[in-house]
Design an enzyme around this catalytic site. Structure first.
Site, PDB file in Angstrom:
ATOM      1  N   LYS A  26      -1.844   1.943   3.364  1.00 28.13           N
ATOM      2  CA  LYS A  26      -3.027   0.879   3.961  1.00 28.13           C
ATOM      3  C   LYS A  26      -3.124   1.136   5.634  1.00 28.13           C
ATOM      4  O   LYS A  26      -4.094   0.463   6.086  1.00 28.13           O
ATOM      5  CB  LYS A  26      -2.057  -0.649   4.179  1.00 28.13           C
ATOM      6  CG  LYS A  26      -1.574  -0.952   2.589  1.00 28.13           C
ATOM      7  CD  LYS A  26      -0.763  -2.288   2.533  1.00 28.13           C
ATOM      8  CE  LYS A  26      -0.224  -2.885   1.408  1.00 28.13           C
ATOM      9  NZ  LYS A  26      -1.617  -3.129   0.378  1.00 28.13           N
TER      10      LYS A  26
ATOM     11  N   GLN B 142       0.716  -5.519   6.385  1.00 27.70           N
ATOM     12  CA  GLN B 142      -0.582  -6.033   6.653  1.00 27.70           C
ATOM     13  C   GLN B 142      -0.655  -6.169   8.197  1.00 27.70           C
ATOM     14  O   GLN B 142      -1.773  -6.453   8.736  1.00 27.70           O
ATOM     15  CB  GLN B 142      -0.926  -7.104   6.167  1.00 27.70           C
ATOM     16  CG  GLN B 142      -0.665  -7.294   4.678  1.00 27.70           C
ATOM     17  CD  GLN B 142      -2.010  -6.465   3.984  1.00 27.70           C
ATOM     18  OE1 GLN B 142      -3.078  -6.206   4.545  1.00 27.70           O
ATOM     19  NE2 GLN B 142      -1.750  -6.127   3.015  1.00 27.70           N
TER      20      GLN B 142
ATOM     21  N   HIS C 265       4.078 -11.876   0.005  1.00 26.22           N
ATOM     22  CA  HIS C 265       3.667 -11.082  -1.387  1.00 26.22           C
ATOM     23  C   HIS C 265       4.840 -10.892  -2.222  1.00 26.22           C
ATOM     24  O   HIS C 265       6.099 -11.119  -2.008  1.00 26.22           O
ATOM     25  CB  HIS C 265       3.533  -9.698  -0.580  1.00 26.22           C
ATOM     26  CG  HIS C 265       2.706  -8.770  -1.514  1.00 26.22           C
ATOM     27  ND1 HIS C 265       3.516  -8.118  -2.585  1.00 26.22           N
ATOM     28  CD2 HIS C 265       1.364  -8.176  -1.749  1.00 26.22           C
ATOM     29  CE1 HIS C 265       2.673  -7.130  -3.244  1.00 26.22           C
ATOM     30  NE2 HIS C 265       1.546  -7.215  -2.854  1.00 26.22           N
TER      31      HIS C 265
ATOM     32  N   ASP D 175       8.044  -7.937   6.675  1.00 26.73           N
ATOM     33  CA  ASP D 175       7.088  -7.030   6.109  1.00 26.73           C
ATOM     34  C   ASP D 175       5.820  -6.870   7.172  1.00 26.73           C
ATOM     35  O   ASP D 175       5.081  -7.579   7.273  1.00 26.73           O
ATOM     36  CB  ASP D 175       6.771  -7.758   5.009  1.00 26.73           C
ATOM     37  CG  ASP D 175       5.670  -7.153   3.844  1.00 26.73           C
ATOM     38  OD1 ASP D 175       5.009  -6.314   4.457  1.00 26.73           O
ATOM     39  OD2 ASP D 175       5.346  -7.818   2.963  1.00 26.73           O
TER      40      ASP D 175
ATOM     41  N   CYS E 101      -1.019 -10.879  -5.433  1.00 26.49           N
ATOM     42  CA  CYS E 101       0.398 -10.719  -5.724  1.00 26.49           C
ATOM     43  C   CYS E 101       0.971 -11.858  -4.652  1.00 26.49           C
ATOM     44  O   CYS E 101       1.899 -11.415  -4.162  1.00 26.49           O
ATOM     45  CB  CYS E 101       0.783  -9.290  -5.308  1.00 26.49           C
ATOM     46  SG  CYS E 101       0.225  -7.836  -6.418  1.00 26.49           S
TER      47      CYS E 101
END
Length: 412
Positions: free
Chosen positions: A233, A210, A130, A207, A371
């Site tokens: 999220k 997700q 991202h 990261d 993104c």
């Protein structure tokens, strides 16, 4: 069989009642919300918890001697402990509240580069990152002269790890990698990357924006040095996120911002900083949002992360299977380990046209580069249509998506 049994452990219809927005209509059609990788809807319990605190416990946290301040502080720090348990961190001192994954990565990029890197040193990312895990490092490259390198991916959308030893060099000072791709849905083997990095004494930033909503996170088992995720999220409020960092690393890094809350003592001659984690939390925190995030974590735990993961993986597999039957369908991201995201194009139909017309049918998907423009360049496209799933989505909604795509395809 086991996956199906686990997936049936919660009543999807009862869960959907917790999200009133799912009952609304769009353009006279029942809403089919498949944009969860961008943001999830919020259950009533989260909204109620935040409203209750605003109505009854609203006061600035820390240092206040009055009753409301102490109550608000207790809720805020209880949220920190809830997060610690959720990702199985060793200490609450290792949990830093941020505005989201983006700010967390910017924090590490800035503080790490300032104290641990010099001109010519390298950070290693990947082709599927991202922008929030690319641009902060590029900014440091402009300011400090570091070099941003990226691991390649296969045509199936999997990291090519066979040659990782060629990318990790004596100049590599940190690796920053997505746990799950927001476009491809690929679940990366971060533990393998961490193992390879730690063999050379290199820290790893993960990261988890997700992955945190979809699967259990255990930072001690993973052995990552830093990890970030966002509340919005994972059924929590916007504007709140988490940076986890191993205590020894956070102690080494300088503050990212200055101001109130993060100081020990200030004089014209010298300023000393608070102990962890407050050294990295300048200014008034969003203590209402931290309480909302803690409530969202309680909600996830009540349903069960194993059940959520099984349900969403079953939805993903079902969606992939159904989409493959559509003429002209191109699916991007066919990794063996994949979850909760399906990106696609149909024939020569522009992704924006497909998304706009699906919207008129009440189906909310995301279109564009998501993104992740370097990934689009690697795939040789300008963008995709992305359907992404959450614990409240159903097979019937997948069927509605497939029918919608077929209807739009006929128009072209």
């Amino acid at each position: 069989m086991r996956r199906q049994q686990v997936a049936n452990m919660y009543d999807i219809n009862k869960v959907r009642e917790d999200f009133p927005i799912l009952q609304r209509e769009v353009y006279g059609k029942p809403l089919v919300y498949l944009d969860n990788a961008a943001t999830t809807q919020k259950p009533l319990c989260v909204l109620d918890a935040m409203r209750e605190e605003y109505l009854n416990v609203n006061a600035n946290v820390h240092r206040g001697v009055h009753y409301l301040s102490q109550q608000a502080t207790d809720l805020h720090e209880a949220a920190r402990e809830k997060v610690r348990q959720f990702i199985h961190a060793g200490k609450t001192e290792e949990i830093v509240f941020t505005r989201g994954t983006t700010e967390a990565i910017n924090l590490i990029a800035s503080s790490f580069c300032e104290s641990q890197m010099k001109e010519g040193d390298e950070v290693l990312v990947s082709d599927m990152e991202h922008h929030s895990n690319i641009v902060p490092w590029q900014l440091q490259a402009q300011r400090k002269g570091i070099v941003v390198r990226h691991l390649p991916i296969s045509d199936k959308g999997e990291l090519i790890l066979d040659g990782i030893d060629d990318f990790i060099t004596e100049k590599t000072k940190i690796i920053s990698i997505a746990h799950v791709s927001n476009v491809l849905g690929t679940i990366n083997d971060v533990q393998h990357i961490i193992h390879k990095a730690h063999e050379r004494g290199i820290p790893v930033m993960v990261d988890a924006a997700q992955s945190a909503p979809h699967t259990k996170i255990d930072v001690q088992q993973m052995d990552c040095d830093f990890l970030a995720f966002s509340g919005h999220k994972m059924y929590g409020p916007t504007g709140i996120g988490v940076l986890y960092g191993k205590e020894n690393w956070l102690e080494k890094l300088p503050p990212y911002q200055g101001g109130g809350e993060m100081i020990d003592k200030v004089s014209w001659e010298r300023t000393t900083f608070e102990h962890l984690p407050f050294k990295f939390e300048a200014g008034t925190p969003d203590y209402i949002a931290t309480h909302g995030l803690a409530t969202a974590i309680d909600y996830l735990n009540k349903i069960g992360m194993d059940a959520i993961e099984a349900h969403e993986q079953a939805l993903t597999a079902y969606c992939m299977e159904q989409l493959r039957g559509i003429e002209g369908m191109r699916i991007f991201g066919e990794a063996q380990q994949k979850d909760a995201v399906v990106s696609f194009l149909v024939g020569d139909i522009h992704h924006l046209d497909m998304g706009t017309l699906l919207d008129r049918l009440g189906i909310a998907v995301r279109t564009g580069h998501h993104c992740a423009q370097p990934l689009m360049d690697r795939l040789g496209i300008s963008g995709t249509v992305r359907a992404s799933f959450a614990l409240y989505n159903t097979r019937e909604e997948i069927d509605a998506l497939v029918a919608g795509i077929q209807r739009v395809s006929k128009m072209f």
